[in-house]
Design a protein around this motif. Sequence first.
Motif, PDB file in Angstrom:
ATOM      1  N   GLU A  14      68.536  55.673  59.660  1.00 38.88           N
ATOM      2  CA  GLU A  14      69.182  55.442  58.374  1.00 38.88           C
ATOM      3  C   GLU A  14      68.461  54.325  57.630  1.00 38.88           C
ATOM      4  N   ALA A  15      68.366  54.460  56.321  1.00 36.09           N
ATOM      5  CA  ALA A  15      67.683  53.452  55.509  1.00 36.09           C
ATOM      6  C   ALA A  15      68.270  53.457  54.103  1.00 36.09           C
ATOM      7  N   THR A  16      68.127  52.334  53.418  1.00 34.89           N
ATOM      8  CA  THR A  16      68.534  52.265  52.015  1.00 34.89           C
ATOM      9  C   THR A  16      67.286  52.330  51.141  1.00 34.89           C
ATOM     10  N   ALA A  17      67.449  52.900  49.964  1.00 41.61           N
ATOM     11  CA  ALA A  17      66.321  53.047  49.041  1.00 41.61           C
ATOM     12  C   ALA A  17      66.870  53.112  47.623  1.00 41.61           C
ATOM     13  N   ARG A  18      65.946  53.120  46.655  1.00 38.05           N
ATOM     14  CA  ARG A  18      66.349  53.219  45.254  1.00 38.05           C
ATOM     15  C   ARG A  18      65.708  54.448  44.622  1.00 38.05           C
ATOM     16  N   LEU A  48      71.725  62.230  51.458  1.00 38.87           N
ATOM     17  CA  LEU A  48      71.650  61.108  50.517  1.00 38.87           C
ATOM     18  C   LEU A  48      73.074  60.751  50.128  1.00 38.87           C
ATOM     19  N   ARG A  49      73.422  59.471  50.237  1.00 41.10           N
ATOM     20  CA  ARG A  49      74.747  59.024  49.811  1.00 41.10           C
ATOM     21  C   ARG A  49      74.595  57.853  48.845  1.00 41.10           C
ATOM     22  N   TRP A  50      75.377  57.876  47.798  1.00 43.72           N
ATOM     23  CA  TRP A  50      75.367  56.781  46.837  1.00 43.72           C
ATOM     24  C   TRP A  50      76.781  56.581  46.320  1.00 43.72           C
ATOM     25  N   ASP A  51      76.984  55.534  45.574  1.00 36.17           N
ATOM     26  CA  ASP A  51      78.304  55.235  45.052  1.00 36.17           C
ATOM     27  C   ASP A  51      78.770  56.369  44.145  1.00 36.17           C
ATOM     28  N   GLY A  52      79.705  57.149  44.638  1.00 39.30           N
ATOM     29  CA  GLY A  52      80.247  58.236  43.846  1.00 39.30           C
ATOM     30  C   GLY A  52      79.643  59.595  44.111  1.00 39.30           C
ATOM     31  N   THR A  91      71.742  55.663  50.441  1.00 38.36           N
ATOM     32  CA  THR A  91      71.554  55.561  51.886  1.00 38.36           C
ATOM     33  C   THR A  91      71.027  56.894  52.382  1.00 38.36           C
ATOM     34  N   LEU A  92      69.911  56.832  53.079  1.00 39.48           N
ATOM     35  CA  LEU A  92      69.260  58.028  53.606  1.00 39.48           C
ATOM     36  C   LEU A  92      69.653  58.217  55.059  1.00 39.48           C
ATOM     37  N   GLY A  93      70.278  59.331  55.359  1.00 42.59           N
ATOM     38  CA  GLY A  93      70.601  59.655  56.740  1.00 42.59           C
ATOM     39  C   GLY A  93      69.692  60.764  57.244  1.00 42.59           C
ATOM     40  N   LEU A  94      69.049  60.543  58.365  1.00 49.70           N
ATOM     41  CA  LEU A  94      68.100  61.501  58.938  1.00 49.70           C
ATOM     42  C   LEU A  94      68.798  62.475  59.871  1.00 49.70           C
ATOM     43  N   ASP A  95      68.452  63.752  59.793  1.00 52.18           N
ATOM     44  CA  ASP A  95      68.884  64.735  60.793  1.00 52.18           C
ATOM     45  C   ASP A  95      68.096  64.430  62.061  1.00 52.18           C
ATOM     46  N   TRP A  96      68.643  63.551  62.887  1.00 53.18           N
ATOM     47  CA  TRP A  96      67.916  63.006  64.021  1.00 53.18           C
ATOM     48  C   TRP A  96      67.626  64.048  65.099  1.00 53.18           C
TER      49      TRP A  96
END
Length: 243
Positions: A14-18, A48-52, A91-96
């Motif tokens: 998981e990582a955060t990005a813009r 991908l998750r973001w506010d809203g 927030t980027l979530g990887l299909d691990w």
Amino acid sequence: MTETLFTEDAYLREATARVVAADERGVVLDRTNLYARSGGQPGDSGTLRWDGGEATVAEAIKGEAVTGQSGAILHTLAPGSAIPPVGAEVTLGLDWARRHRHMRMHTTLHLLCSVLPGIYATGNQIGAEKSRLDFDLPDPPAKEWFTEKLAELVAADHPISTTWITEAELDANPQMVRTLSVQPPRGAGRIRLVRIGAEAAPVDLQPCGGTHVASTGEIGRVEVLKLESKGRQNRRIHIVLPE
């Protein structure tokens, strides 16, 4: 250019990005932990998750041809997914589970190269369920021989590490390149090497931008499913990772 977090840490789930750019073609971020399809290895999928909002990433691919941005990675979205706004933090979530199988498979293909010293690979394809590697090899050993050799290398639990050399150093050591179909990416001034085994006496050492496990023991059981003839000398070796 998208910063490739997976290059230094293949285990980053998981990582955060813009968001740099986003439309119906996909999303470009300033950095990502999702590997972009290249060199026979599929691109990663995830969320991908973001506010809203939230979206499903179908596959990460190289995005220069689509976006016109050199070094951009495009996160293509599943049909019907929401599109995050430019500038949003995500927030980027990887299909691990899928990525980890690719890592195990990719590392196994390097081990196949190591048991055939001096023989060049002519093609490859990595998949979560099965993978294959083609060799310029007119008279290959039996599939059982390959399975046995791979089992020995997995059981030895060799460490896997990366290092960097200059393009000039690679030009001075062309034997490091073991694949005829995929050449190391150039233009950045340096080349990433993947080493299997000790630095003084590696089992395998070759340029590669893909993701790999930390040691050969992590691969688990490997089976060579079959060998196919793909021409007068070209032989295709199919591998699976039985559970």
